[in-house]
Design an enzyme around this catalytic site. Structure first.
Site, PDB file in Angstrom:
ATOM      1  N   MET A   1     161.096  75.718 -25.030  1.00  0.00           N
ATOM      2  CA  MET A   1     161.622  74.967 -24.823  1.00  0.00           C
ATOM      3  C   MET A   1     161.479  73.766 -25.657  1.00  0.00           C
ATOM      4  SD  MET A   1     163.192  75.731 -22.399  1.00  0.00           S
ATOM      5  CE  MET A   1     164.002  74.939 -21.341  1.00  0.00           C
ATOM      6  N   GLY A   2     160.536  72.475 -25.324  1.00  0.00           N
ATOM      7  CA  GLY A   2     159.681  71.311 -25.958  1.00  0.00           C
ATOM      8  C   GLY A   2     159.377  72.283 -27.163  1.00  0.00           C
TER       9      GLY A   2
ATOM     10  N   THR B   1     156.001  71.920 -27.795  1.00  0.00           N
ATOM     11  CA  THR B   1     154.887  70.824 -27.598  1.00  0.00           C
ATOM     12  C   THR B   1     153.523  71.887 -27.195  1.00  0.00           C
ATOM     13  OG1 THR B   1     155.091  70.823 -25.029  1.00  0.00           O
ATOM     14  CG2 THR B   1     156.258  69.294 -27.276  1.00  0.00           C
TER      15      THR B   1
ATOM     16  N   SER C   1     158.974  70.108 -21.199  1.00  0.00           N
ATOM     17  CA  SER C   1     160.602  70.426 -19.666  1.00  0.00           C
ATOM     18  C   SER C   1     159.162  70.958 -18.935  1.00  0.00           C
ATOM     19  CB  SER C   1     160.394  71.720 -20.037  1.00  0.00           C
ATOM     20  OG  SER C   1     159.328  73.293 -20.305  1.00  0.00           O
TER      21      SER C   1
ATOM     22  N   ASP D   1     148.294  66.805 -16.187  1.00  0.00           N
ATOM     23  CA  ASP D   1     148.367  65.119 -15.655  1.00  0.00           C
ATOM     24  C   ASP D   1     149.152  65.816 -14.691  1.00  0.00           C
ATOM     25  OD1 ASP D   1     146.763  63.458 -16.624  1.00  0.00           O
ATOM     26  OD2 ASP D   1     148.062  63.744 -18.654  1.00  0.00           O
TER      27      ASP D   1
ATOM     28  N   ALA E   1     143.454  53.511 -45.712  1.00  0.00           N
ATOM     29  CA  ALA E   1     142.193  54.590 -46.801  1.00  0.00           C
ATOM     30  C   ALA E   1     140.489  54.136 -46.430  1.00  0.00           C
ATOM     31  CB  ALA E   1     142.010  53.810 -47.953  1.00  0.00           C
TER      32      ALA E   1
ATOM     33  N   MET F   1     146.729  49.297 -50.496  1.00  0.00           N
ATOM     34  CA  MET F   1     146.736  50.379 -49.489  1.00  0.00           C
ATOM     35  C   MET F   1     147.039  49.731 -48.311  1.00  0.00           C
ATOM     36  SD  MET F   1     142.298  50.839 -49.588  1.00  0.00           S
ATOM     37  CE  MET F   1     141.865  49.072 -50.640  1.00  0.00           C
TER      38      MET F   1
ATOM     39  N   SER G   1     135.955  44.058 -49.465  1.00  0.00           N
ATOM     40  CA  SER G   1     136.762  43.412 -49.140  1.00  0.00           C
ATOM     41  C   SER G   1     137.229  42.831 -50.765  1.00  0.00           C
ATOM     42  CB  SER G   1     136.228  42.151 -48.600  1.00  0.00           C
ATOM     43  OG  SER G   1     135.524  42.797 -47.004  1.00  0.00           O
TER      44      SER G   1
ATOM     45  N   GLU H   1     137.179  42.819 -44.545  1.00  0.00           N
ATOM     46  CA  GLU H   1     136.853  43.883 -43.555  1.00  0.00           C
ATOM     47  C   GLU H   1     135.538  43.208 -42.450  1.00  0.00           C
ATOM     48  OE1 GLU H   1     134.062  44.928 -46.917  1.00  0.00           O
ATOM     49  OE2 GLU H   1     134.214  47.162 -46.809  1.00  0.00           O
TER      50      GLU H   1
HETATM   51  C1  LIG Z   1     150.678  65.091 -27.726  1.00  0.00           C
HETATM   52  C2  LIG Z   1     150.719  65.767 -27.112  1.00  0.00           C
HETATM   53  C3  LIG Z   1     150.633  65.333 -25.949  1.00  0.00           C
HETATM   54  C4  LIG Z   1     150.417  65.682 -24.465  1.00  0.00           C
HETATM   55  N1  LIG Z   1     149.944  64.759 -24.117  1.00  0.00           N
HETATM   56  C5  LIG Z   1     150.271  65.437 -22.746  1.00  0.00           C
HETATM   57  C6  LIG Z   1     149.591  64.677 -20.852  1.00  0.00           C
HETATM   58  O1  LIG Z   1     148.927  63.646 -21.425  1.00  0.00           O
HETATM   59  N2  LIG Z   1     149.340  65.231 -20.317  1.00  0.00           N
HETATM   60  C7  LIG Z   1     150.043  66.280 -19.702  1.00  0.00           C
HETATM   61  O2  LIG Z   1     149.675  66.795 -18.723  1.00  0.00           O
HETATM   62  N3  LIG Z   1     150.266  67.607 -20.880  1.00  0.00           N
HETATM   63  C8  LIG Z   1     150.143  66.424 -22.299  1.00  0.00           C
HETATM   64  N4  LIG Z   1     150.818  67.748 -22.938  1.00  0.00           N
HETATM   65  C9  LIG Z   1     151.589  68.755 -23.078  1.00  0.00           C
HETATM   66  C10 LIG Z   1     153.153  68.875 -22.521  1.00  0.00           C
HETATM   67  O3  LIG Z   1     153.169  68.233 -21.631  1.00  0.00           O
HETATM   68  C11 LIG Z   1     153.407  70.849 -22.731  1.00  0.00           C
HETATM   69  O4  LIG Z   1     152.711  71.027 -23.394  1.00  0.00           O
HETATM   70  C12 LIG Z   1     154.628  70.436 -21.947  1.00  0.00           C
HETATM   71  O5  LIG Z   1     154.502  70.218 -20.969  1.00  0.00           O
HETATM   72  C13 LIG Z   1     154.850  72.082 -21.669  1.00  0.00           C
HETATM   73  O6  LIG Z   1     156.587  72.132 -22.050  1.00  0.00           O
HETATM   74  P1  LIG Z   1     157.515  72.854 -23.527  1.00  0.00           P
HETATM   75  O7  LIG Z   1     158.551  72.709 -23.028  1.00  0.00           O
HETATM   76  O8  LIG Z   1     157.012  72.170 -24.336  1.00  0.00           O
HETATM   77  O9  LIG Z   1     157.234  73.902 -23.731  1.00  0.00           O
HETATM   78  P2  LIG Z   1     156.964  74.821 -24.598  1.00  0.00           P
HETATM   79  O10 LIG Z   1     156.085  74.566 -25.578  1.00  0.00           O
HETATM   80  O11 LIG Z   1     157.799  74.911 -25.065  1.00  0.00           O
HETATM   81  O12 LIG Z   1     156.117  76.424 -23.710  1.00  0.00           O
HETATM   82  C14 LIG Z   1     155.371  76.231 -23.041  1.00  0.00           C
HETATM   83  C15 LIG Z   1     154.812  77.761 -21.988  1.00  0.00           C
HETATM   84  O13 LIG Z   1     155.377  77.472 -20.858  1.00  0.00           O
HETATM   85  C16 LIG Z   1     156.393  78.880 -20.641  1.00  0.00           C
HETATM   86  N5  LIG Z   1     157.372  78.374 -20.142  1.00  0.00           N
HETATM   87  C17 LIG Z   1     158.471  77.113 -20.979  1.00  0.00           C
HETATM   88  N6  LIG Z   1     159.264  77.266 -19.732  1.00  0.00           N
HETATM   89  C18 LIG Z   1     159.204  78.633 -18.982  1.00  0.00           C
HETATM   90  C19 LIG Z   1     160.439  78.741 -17.497  1.00  0.00           C
HETATM   91  N7  LIG Z   1     161.078  78.439 -17.455  1.00  0.00           N
HETATM   92  N8  LIG Z   1     159.445  80.053 -16.813  1.00  0.00           N
HETATM   93  C20 LIG Z   1     158.564  80.434 -17.530  1.00  0.00           C
HETATM   94  N9  LIG Z   1     157.928  80.008 -18.465  1.00  0.00           N
HETATM   95  C21 LIG Z   1     158.164  79.289 -19.546  1.00  0.00           C
HETATM   96  C22 LIG Z   1     156.831  79.512 -21.930  1.00  0.00           C
HETATM   97  O14 LIG Z   1     156.882  81.237 -22.237  1.00  0.00           O
HETATM   98  C23 LIG Z   1     155.034  79.001 -22.993  1.00  0.00           C
HETATM   99  O15 LIG Z   1     154.040  79.702 -22.682  1.00  0.00           O
HETATM  100  C24 LIG Z   1     150.953  67.346 -24.267  1.00  0.00           C
HETATM  101  C25 LIG Z   1     151.222  68.233 -25.627  1.00  0.00           C
HETATM  102  C26 LIG Z   1     151.752  66.836 -26.789  1.00  0.00           C
HETATM  103  C27 LIG Z   1     151.800  68.137 -27.865  1.00  0.00           C
END
Ligand SMILES: Cc1cc2nc3c(=O)[nH]c(=O)nc-3n(C[C@H](O)[C@H](O)[C@H](O)COP(=O)(O)OP(=O)(O)OC[C@H]3O[C@@H](n4cnc5c(N)ncnc54)[C@H](O)[C@@H]3O)c2cc1C
Ligand code: FES
Ligand code: FES
Length: 1150
Positions: free
Chosen positions: A265-266, A268, A353, A366, A618, A859, A901, A1082
């Site tokens: 989805m996202g 992330t 998501s 969270d 740097a 820099m 500096s 500095e």
């Molecule tokens: C820089 C960064 C900072 C972050 N900070 C935080 C934070 O402060 N607090 C926190 O709680 N999280 C944090 N996260 C985590 C982030 O919230 C989760 O990675 C995100 O919510 C996952 O959602 P996505 O849609 O990107 O998942 P994806 O990466 O697209 O998928 C993640 C997993 O979920 C499964 N999945 C997705 N949708 C479904 C569905 N509908 N049914 C079944 N399985 C599904 C996928 O198969 C996969 O295994 C952070 C992530 C990053 C990269």
């Protein structure tokens, strides 16, 4: 099955232009597509993991159901290219450019001096641009939220916020407190404060924001979305296939047949796993077009939210629902909405998501604890039908695992109206490290695209670099002495292939019998990089016999990662037939890099030219380590006879390239009842890591600053660089001074606490006064130090703030306010005299344009701008006629590093010297035609056969330090300053906010006040990070855990003091530097410690409520955990500290 058909053509828009890709690679991110395929390099690669915001772009999509267009910011480094089908992407190039038209966002950030090295600037611009597309007149809160995910390591954020603030309507209020509050608390009007500060930009000059000028959403995409029947999309890549189903039924079928395929989805969670952990998914299912996953349904008991909704969408839905129901029904909504505001950054929340967050099953999520505590549930679907599953503690099995079956898909999440009790859920993380045996590069060499693997045997010249009598190998051959040491380098045709190749190299290790990680372990085994140093003034031993009190203590300070936004980067190009190389390197020391490459290749330096255009930050980290990396890159270029580029990933950079030295300081101090310190004996142990680097010099600088601003008649300092099995540490802004003074100031704080006197009084009593001499015999006048101190007290209204904080503390049990004021006396220039020289080369062309070259590198500190100013003043022409193209070793040879500096002082004098030569040469021409123009004089000089090119040289002061005699003149002069800070601490959580900061800095007659203020603010914030936030964590086996912005937190926009005033000391002159200015890069970093001491002050107030008085330990950084524990509240006291030895710590105490 649709997945078996031929690949589809990917179609989307970038900056209004249609892009079609017939063989889209599912492993490609938008960022690499932009940078590598389209050469749109304005979008930067800072971390690759969504943590820094340098890659921010705007994504726009048309929603046929609502007939609306949505714009949101996103991290291009995590956006899979295949997911962009049907979207319109705007990058910084599409917003505006110097070639066409600058966009108001770019103009305002630039004019407010919000760009130093500039690496973060495109990301900042895109975040604000996206905000303005959605809200042309934002509130201040919107600005800070939009910038939450954009890190800047240079500026201190204030100028960026100031530039962006000009888009807000609320002219009279800073809104810095959020929620519409003004930081001034009604104490004084904004006008009053502004009157005293220099105007850094003129708002009236700004271009107006005109939304009608923005790129429109491509009509073709609207037609497409309206007319095209949804169909399955398939993209086939080298190792991976991407399928995007168009309906829920199809999704269920796909998942049933491929239960192990992730739903992206996202991206992330999946994205970073693929990238950083090398996880390979042969099939990816992308359900972002399945509308059922985005449905929202309200019921009498709560709301069903589609699992595909982004966290931003969920939050705005909850915010919309909140006012519609009574408070007692919406506790879960509120808790969730609040938590959603804290998840990652806006860019992450815009794509991540809800379902993805739940299914990622992070132990540190969270959201999951709130969802579980709020009795939420999920509706899941599979081939077997639908079911509802409660999100309770049984749902989460372990890291990344839930009780759902692999083929089950979460369709929606039910968030109920609140009931009474909230439970807390925790998960257990699992971490493991695996070693393999045997060294084997054969598999790597077989991989597609891999060209070669470079090992130590390939180095044709010197395989080692020598410093201070120690040798550092370029590539390890027989032994590695830390985790992170380089062994070989894989050369491949693309970055992706190189990474795969590196992962395929098999390296085996035999564990070192007794690795040393901490300074204590190193000292016990006498493992030091010599020489150890000592300095003494007076007779310390005797003085201790005559004092009223003797107190002993110790202070531990962690290291600091440079976190320059541009990681170590270089390109080495073999040229010509005479073994000649052009090296384009992000280095502070072109000559050092040139020499190192020449030595490694066994060729003379005249065959290597090192070029530096500009550097993306740097801070000392691109002096020594960069040269080692450049040598390895050069060997690869030499061996393959091809241009080779090396750009470290953020995690590798953090692992390999070293950091600020962690320090353990021990002190014994003797003082009188009135607070006068008569004797101090201080010992410093720095953790140098596995190679010497510049550690002995860091130790020396530590000892030269143990007096800071104080005249302690009997003073002794000893320093040692401990040789350990951690990655080698290196120079970092301040070069030991921030560690040195911190131990001293902590000692002064202890003295105040022992005596029960205010700390500022102890500082004042002991401060240098009248004609003074340092502990190494350097005479100086502390008048400006005292003036900074007094003015800082005055400007900050210190006495009143102190009283107000005391009153606040009396009225509040769990919140405490703390104040602190600290001074700085910082020595400028190099004690190693030869490093103070500089040279320049100035060409005047026949049309009157001037090209200046000098030995310093740009820099972000603004050196080139200052050099332009110097040339302009000396030649009497406007800066627009002067250009600085780059720093290169073939125009100005034998340069010294841009450090200490001292860049402006040294190079400014050299540029001045060259310009004066030219000016004098033109004098006869000018006399002949005094009314002529610059251009006419230049032309006449050419026809008169007068050389229009001149070199300039500056010898620099003859400084020295004689460590045998413990005396010398290691500095040309001192930069002085003082800083007041006030914080508010939540004693139950350790969370704190910097309420106010006032800095008064003596920088002589500044060449460029806007830039110097930028340096002061940036250094202050970096210091704030060092002393309160940034924590390097190593495993007990010496592996750096903190290898990216997710684990290592540098100050973000939310950490800027609510009220931040910087004043330059008026009427200050400095005969030792160009135009009476002073070095400033500095010194202000140490001033960040005022936040630490303000926290300590607040902690002391909390402790006194528990009957605890007197000195107490609080190490640096004063993170919320440390501050909370130091408060010794009745709650934390209930948890007894574990007995040392009864458990295995999860991290080292370096
Ligand atoms: C820089 C960064 C900072 C972050 N900070 C935080 C934070 O402060 N607090 C926190 O709680 N999280 C944090 N996260 C985590 C982030 O919230 C989760 O990675 C995100 O919510 C996952 O959602 P996505 O849609 O990107 O998942 P994806 O990466 O697209 O998928 C993640 C997993 O979920 C499964 N999945 C997705 N949708 C479904 C569905 N509908 N049914 C079944 N399985 C599904 C996928 O198969 C996969 O295994 C952070 C992530 C990053 C990269
Ligand atoms: S490079 Fe994308 S967020 Fe850092
Ligand atoms: S200007 Fe922001 S990182 Fe350098």
């Amino acid at each position: 099955m649709s997945a078996e058909k031929e690949g589809d053509t990917l179609c989307f828009f970038i900056n209004g232009k249609k892009v079609t890709v017939s063989h889209a690679e599912p492993e490609t991110t938008l960022l690499s597509f932009l940078r590598e395929e389209l050469r749109l390099t304005g979008t930067k690669y800072g971390c690759g993991g969504g943590g820094c915001g340098a890659c921010t772009v705007m994504v726009s999509r048309y929603q046929p159901a609502t007939k609306t267009i949505t714009h949101y910011s996103a991290n291009a480094c995590l956006l899979p290219l295949c997911q962009l089908h049907g979207a319109a992407v705007t990058t910084v190039e599409g917003v505006g450019s110097t070639r066409t038209r600058i966009h108001p966002v770019q103009e305002r950030i630039a004019k407010a001096h919000g760009s130093q090295c500039g690496f973060c600037s495109p990301g900042m611009v895109m975040s604000i641009y996206t905000l303005l597309r959605n809200r042309p007149q934002p509130a201040m809160d919107d600005i800070t939220h939009a910038l939450q995910g954009n890190l800047c390591r240079c500026t201190g954020y204030r100028p960026i916020i100031d530039g962006c603030r000009t888009f807000c309507q609320e002219a009279d209020c800073c809104q810095a407190n959020g929620a519409g509050d003004c930081c001034l608390d009604g104490e004084e009007t904004l006008e009053e404060t502004q009157r005293e500060k220099p105007e850094l930009f003129d708002k009236r000059e700004f271009l107006p924001l005109d939304p009608t000028q923005e790129l429109i959403f491509p009509p073709e995409l609207i037609l497409w979305a309206e007319r095209a029947p949804p169909q399955t999309l398939t993209f086939r890549g080298e190792r991976m296939m991407w399928v995007s189903p168009a309906s829920l039924e199809e999704l269920v079928q796909l998942k049933t047949r491929n239960p192990e395929a992730p739903l992206v989805m996202g991206n992330t969670n999946i994205g970073p796993d693929i990238k950083f952990k090398g996880v390979l998914h042969p099939l990816i299912i992308s359900p972002t077009r399945v509308l059922d996953l985005f449905e929202v349904t309200q019921t009498p008991h709560g709301v069903w939210v589609g699992a595909g909704c982004s966290l931003t969408e969920v939050r705005s839905l909850l915010e919309k629902l909140l006012p519609q129901f009574p408070e007692e029904k919406t506790e879960v909504f509120r808790a969730l909405s609040q938590q959603l505001g804290n998840v990652g950054s806006l860019q992450i929340r815009n794509v991540a998501s809800l379902g993805g967050n739940i299914m990622s099953a992070y132990p540190n999520s969270d959201l999951n604890p709130v969802l579980a505590a709020g009795n939420c549930k999920v509706s899941v679907i599979s081939n077997g039908g639908k079911r509802e599953v409660p999100l309770n503690r049984d749902f989460f099995v372990s890291f990344g695992k839930t009780i759902l079956k692999p083929e089950e898909i979460v369709v929606s999440v039910f968030i109920p109206f609140s009931r009474k009790v909230l439970n807390i859920l925790t998960l257990n993380p699992v971490l493991w490290i695996k070693f393999q045996l045997g060294l084997d590069v054969s598999e790597a060499l077989r991989l597609p695209g891999v060209i070669d693997v470079i090992t130590a045997k390939d180095v044709p010249g010197q395989k080692v670099r020598k410093m201070f009598g120690y040798e550092e190998v370029l590539l390890a051959e027989t032994e590695v002495s830390c985790v992170g040491q380089m062994i070989c380098a894989v050369v491949a045709d693309t970055r992706v292939h190189a990474r795969r190749g590196a992962a395929a190299v098999k390296i085996g290790y035999e564990d070192l019998p007794e690795p040393l990680f901490t300074v204590e372990e190193a000292s016990e085994k006498s493992s030091f990089f010599e020489p150890r140093r000592m300095i003494e003034k007076g007779n310390v031993a005797e003085a201790f016999k005559t004092v009223d009190h003797v107190h002993q203590g110790e202070f531990r300070m962690g290291g600091q990662e440079h976190f320059y936004m541009e990681t170590q980067s270089m390109l080495v190009v073999p040229v010509g037939e005479e073994t000649e190389f052009n090296a384009y390197v992000s280095t502070q020391w072109p000559t050092g890099t040139q020499d190192a490459i020449a030595e490694a290749l066994g060729i003379p330096s005249n065959r290597v030219t090192c070029h530096v255009k500009r550097i993306g930050g740097a801070f000392g980290g691109k002096v020594v380590k960069t040269a080692t990396l450049a040598c390895i890159t050069a060997v690869a270029a030499w061996k393959t006879n091809r241009a080779v580029r090396c750009v470290l990933e953020r995690g590798e950079d953090m692992l390999i390239s070293g950091a600020r030295h962690p320090v353990l300081g021990k002190y014994k101090v003797g003082f009188m009842n009135d607070g006068r310190i008569m004797a101090a004996d201080m010992q410093y142990y720095t953790n140098a890591g596995n190679t010497v680097d510049e550690s002995p010099l860091v130790v020396e600088k530590i000892l030269l600053h143990i007096d800071n601003a104080y005249n302690i008649p009997n003073l002794r300092g000893r320093g040692a660089a401990c040789r350990t099995n951690l990655p080698s540490n290196t120079a970092f802004r301040g070069f030991g001074v921030p560690q040195s003074i911190m131990v001293l100031e902590n000692m002064l704080n202890d003295v105040a606490m022992v005596l029960g006197h205010p700390a500022d009084q102890i500082r004042e009593i002991n401060m240098y006064q009248g004609p003074s001499v340092t502990h190494y015999g350097l005479e100086f006048s502390p008048e400006n130090l005292r003036r900074c101190w007094d003015q800082c007290k005055g400007k900050s209204d210190y006495a009143a703030r102190r009283r107000a904080a005391d009153r606040f503390n009396q009225d509040n049990r769990w919140k405490k306010r703390g104040v602190a004021i600290v001074p700085i006396k910082y020595g400028i220039a190099f004690a190693e005299s030869f490093l103070n020289q500089a040279a320049a080369l100035v060409h005047v062309y026949k049309d009157g344009s001037v090209l200046v070259s000098h030995g310093g590198t740009e820099m972000g500190q603004g050196l080139h701008t200052k050099m332009q100013q110097v040339a302009s003043r000396e030649l009497g022409i406007p800066p627009s006629k002067i250009y600085i193209s780059e720093t290169s070793t073939n125009t100005v040879p034998n340069t010294c590093p841009s450090a200490a500096s001292y860049g402006t002082d040294a190079n400014g004098m050299a540029v001045r010297n060259a310009c004066q030569t030219l000016y004098q040469r033109l004098e006869p021409i000018r006399q002949k035609n005094p009314k002529g123009s610059w251009e006419s004089w230049v032309k006449a000089a050419f026809f008169d056969k007068i050389s229009l090119s001149a070199t300039g040289f500056y010898r620099g002061p003859d400084l020295y330090m004689d460590w045998d005699k413990m005396a010398g003149r290691p500095y040309a002069y001192f930069t002085f300053g003082a800083c007041f800070c006030e914080v508010e601490l939540d004693c139950l959580t350790g969370d704190y906010r910097v309420v106010r900061t006032d800095i008064v800095m003596d920088i002589g007659r500044s060449v460029n006040p806007s830039m110097d203020i930028g340096q002061i603010e940036g250094a202050f914030l970096q210091g704030l990070g060092l002393y309160t936030l940034e924590e390097l964590k190593f495993s007990p086996a010496g592996l750096l855990y903190t290898r990216g912005p997710s684990q290592y937190k540098i100050p973000a926009v939310c950490d800027v003091p609510l009220r931040f005033n910087v004043y330059l000391l008026p009427d200050s002159h400095n005969p030792h530097a160009i135009y009476s200015s002073k070095g400033i890069g500095e010194p202000a970093l140490f001033l960040g410690s005022s936040v630490f001491f303000a926290i300590k002050d607040a902690v002391a107030a909390a402790r006194s409520e528990s009957g605890l008085v007197g000195p107490f330990p609080l190490d640096s950084p004063a993170t919320p955990e440390r501050a909370c524990l130091a408060c010794a509240s009745p709650f934390t006291q209930k948890i007894p500290a574990s007995t040392p030895g009864s458990f295995k710590p999860w991290a080292l105490n370096m």
